[in-house]
Write a protein that holds these residues in place. Sequence first.
Motif, mmCIF file in Angstrom:
data_model
loop_
_atom_site.group_PDB
_atom_site.id
_atom_site.type_symbol
_atom_site.label_atom_id
_atom_site.label_comp_id
_atom_site.label_asym_id
_atom_site.label_seq_id
_atom_site.Cartn_x
_atom_site.Cartn_y
_atom_site.Cartn_z
ATOM 1 N N PRO A 1 0.862 -1.190 0.000
ATOM 2 C CA PRO A 1 0.000 0.000 0.000
ATOM 3 C C PRO A 1 0.895 1.235 0.000
ATOM 4 N N ILE A 2 0.539 2.214 -0.820
ATOM 5 C CA ILE A 2 1.403 3.393 -0.996
ATOM 6 C C ILE A 2 0.577 4.667 -0.848
ATOM 7 N N VAL A 3 1.109 5.605 -0.103
ATOM 8 C CA VAL A 3 0.451 6.904 0.050
ATOM 9 C C VAL A 3 1.435 7.989 -0.379
ATOM 10 N N ARG A 4 0.980 8.825 -1.292
ATOM 11 C CA ARG A 4 1.737 10.030 -1.638
ATOM 12 C C ARG A 4 1.250 11.125 -0.727
ATOM 13 N N ALA A 5 2.177 11.806 -0.074
ATOM 14 C CA ALA A 5 1.793 12.858 0.862
ATOM 15 C C ALA A 5 2.544 14.127 0.514
ATOM 16 N N MET A 6 1.917 15.256 0.717
ATOM 17 C CA MET A 6 2.605 16.536 0.531
ATOM 18 C C MET A 6 2.457 17.360 1.804
ATOM 19 N N PRO A 7 3.478 17.257 2.678
ATOM 20 C CA PRO A 7 3.459 18.051 3.914
ATOM 21 C C PRO A 7 4.111 19.406 3.661
ATOM 22 N N ASN A 8 4.292 20.176 4.714
ATOM 23 C CA ASN A 8 5.121 21.383 4.603
ATOM 24 C C ASN A 8 5.909 21.546 5.902
ATOM 25 N N THR A 9 6.934 22.398 5.862
ATOM 26 C CA THR A 9 7.893 22.400 6.978
ATOM 27 C C THR A 9 7.341 22.889 8.325
ATOM 28 N N PRO A 10 6.228 23.634 8.403
ATOM 29 C CA PRO A 10 5.692 23.902 9.740
ATOM 30 C C PRO A 10 5.349 22.612 10.508
ATOM 31 N N ALA A 11 5.420 21.473 9.835
ATOM 32 C CA ALA A 11 5.283 20.179 10.520
ATOM 33 C C ALA A 11 6.258 20.066 11.691
ATOM 34 N N ALA A 12 7.412 20.681 11.568
ATOM 35 C CA ALA A 12 8.427 20.561 12.632
ATOM 36 C C ALA A 12 7.922 21.105 13.961
ATOM 37 N N ILE A 13 6.946 22.032 13.908
ATOM 38 C CA ILE A 13 6.382 22.564 15.168
ATOM 39 C C ILE A 13 4.901 22.198 15.289
ATOM 40 N N GLY A 14 4.520 21.104 14.613
ATOM 41 C CA GLY A 14 3.147 20.604 14.764
ATOM 42 C C GLY A 14 2.116 21.433 14.036
ATOM 43 N N GLN A 15 2.547 22.302 13.121
ATOM 44 C CA GLN A 15 1.592 23.192 12.452
ATOM 45 C C GLN A 15 1.632 23.040 10.940
ATOM 46 N N GLY A 16 1.987 21.828 10.506
ATOM 47 C CA GLY A 16 1.985 21.582 9.068
ATOM 48 C C GLY A 16 0.583 21.351 8.549
ATOM 49 N N ILE A 17 0.483 21.326 7.231
ATOM 50 C CA ILE A 17 -0.731 20.780 6.615
ATOM 51 C C ILE A 17 -0.257 19.844 5.520
ATOM 52 N N THR A 18 -0.848 18.650 5.516
ATOM 53 C CA THR A 18 -0.417 17.608 4.590
ATOM 54 C C THR A 18 -1.619 17.119 3.801
#
Length: 267
Positions: A110-127
């Motif tokens: 099973p494969i998922v393509r995801a597009m996060p962004n760097t605010p992920a580092a402080i828990g505020q990304g959107i993917t």
Amino acid sequence: MDFSDLNARGLVLVGCGRMGGALLDGWLKNGLAARAVHVVDPNPRAELSDLGISVNGKLPAAPAVLVIAVKPQMMADVLPRLSVGAGTLVISVAAGVTLAAYEAAFPAAPIVRAMPNTPAAIGQGITAVIGNARAGEAEMALAEALLSAVGRVVRLEGEDQMDAVTALSGSGPAYVFHMIEAMAAAGEAEGLSAALALDLARATVAGAGALAVHEDADPARLREAVTSPGGTTAAGLKELMDPKAGLPPLMRRTIAAAAARGRELGK
Ligand SMILES: NC(=O)C1=CN([C@@H]2O[C@H](COP(=O)(O)OP(=O)(O)OC[C@H]3O[C@@H](n4cnc5c(N)ncnc54)[C@H](O)[C@@H]3O)[C@@H](O)[C@H]2O)C=CC1
Ligand SMILES: O=C(O)[C@@H]1CCC=N1
């Protein structure tokens, strides 16, 4: 998120640079055990081993999750070296590279393509996520839970949306950081010190962003609330909102160029 299955079976992270590192920081803060993480990266951050993470060591045969966060241009070199079966969820964050390319490398998975962004580092990304046919509800929920640990997650309706998403929210933090740079430079040109201009620009973007999310209101209404008729904001917006030379056509070109590059990278 409950990381117990991942902590038991392991998570392999291939590519621990800016994005892979931002995700890893978020997961470790949220309860992923360092000993469950296996990083593959020819130039690993020094502190990874100090944290107890396995770096370029022997990989588990069937980790719970394999996360791929290398540059799209490295994919042809990286994918043939990796092998996982149906029991491992593959998640890739690479721009452009299609589900079909991963399916060729991991036919059973099973494969998922995801597009996060760097605010992920402080828990505020959107993917944004989209799965292949083998990614059923359980796998989509696992990918969503993992990425929810570092911010919000939205599911896409089709893979054809991914290049536009990449151009908007994947690359978007860079546009906002450049907005801070441009506002600070303009404040400096009006006579402020560099330090004060940067402080004001940074706090204004952060505060306005927080207000936009907090009020969940139409941003046009928030803009109008700042704008007194005949006042300073109206004078500024006349330039910024100019339909020919202002931000809308510039942003249109910016996001179109980024999306076009995503499509190229996928070829
Ligand atoms: N930086 C960002 O804001 C975002 C990046 N992405 C995607 O994340 C991926 C990585 O981008 P960045 O983190 O920005 O790049 P980066 O250059 O910071 O990280 C890439 C990492 O891959 C490693 N690497 C190179 N060759 C490798 C190999 N053969 N095996 C394992 N690791 C290898 C590098 O040493 C480096 O640490 C790209 O595909 C990009 O499209 C997605 C969303 C946002
Ligand atoms: O610049 C890039 O290609 C990656 C994808 C989205 C953000 N950074």
